[in-house]
Write a protein that holds these residues in place. Structure first.
Motif, PDB file in Angstrom:
ATOM      1  N   GLU A 107     -11.752  28.121  33.590  1.00 53.48           N
ATOM      2  CA  GLU A 107     -12.728  28.605  34.569  1.00 53.48           C
ATOM      3  C   GLU A 107     -14.126  28.673  33.966  1.00 53.48           C
ATOM      4  N   SER A 149      -6.330  29.878  31.733  1.00 55.21           N
ATOM      5  CA  SER A 149      -7.035  29.816  33.023  1.00 55.21           C
ATOM      6  C   SER A 149      -8.481  30.279  32.893  1.00 55.21           C
ATOM      7  N   LYS A 150      -8.709  31.358  32.162  1.00 59.59           N
ATOM      8  CA  LYS A 150     -10.068  31.883  31.992  1.00 59.59           C
ATOM      9  C   LYS A 150     -10.929  30.902  31.202  1.00 59.59           C
ATOM     10  N   LYS A 181      -9.507  33.986  44.281  1.00 60.63           N
ATOM     11  CA  LYS A 181      -8.957  33.082  43.268  1.00 60.63           C
ATOM     12  C   LYS A 181      -7.840  32.268  43.903  1.00 60.63           C
TER      13      LYS A 181
END
Length: 99
Positions: A33, A29-30, A2
């Motif tokens: 992503e 962030s997830k 990452k």
């Protein structure tokens, strides 16, 4: 592996994204992503070299419910798109940038 990516967002949008992440029990962030994996047709990251569409069994179990609904609704990506040269160049550039 990452790595960090800095995004610049409108303050109000940033706060709304944080609220959404909190509601879903995940991170901004997830969410970002997962979104890029969908755009790049790489739900589990394993198809980055081939560019092939994932099969239904390769969709990760940890996708948020709404993202999973979108993946199921869209179905497998089409491998034989008829793109003009400018669009192909843009897609290739985005793929290289985000792999």
């Amino acid at each position: 592996m990452k790595s960090k990516l800095t995004l610049r967002l409108d303050d109000r949008l940033k706060e709304r994204a944080k609220e959404l992440a909190k509601e879903r029990g995940t991170s901004v962030s997830k969410i970002v992503e997962d979104y890029f994996r969908l755009l790049l047709r790489e739900p589990n990251g394993s198809n980055s070299e081939t560019g092939s569409a994932p099969d239904k069994d390769s969709i990760p179990d940890d996708l948020p419910p709404r993202t999973r609904q979108m993946v199921n609704a869209l179905g497998p990506a089409t491998a034989d798109l008829d793109l003009d040269e400018d669009t192909k160049a843009w897609v290739d550039a985005m793929h290289d940038k985000h792999k």
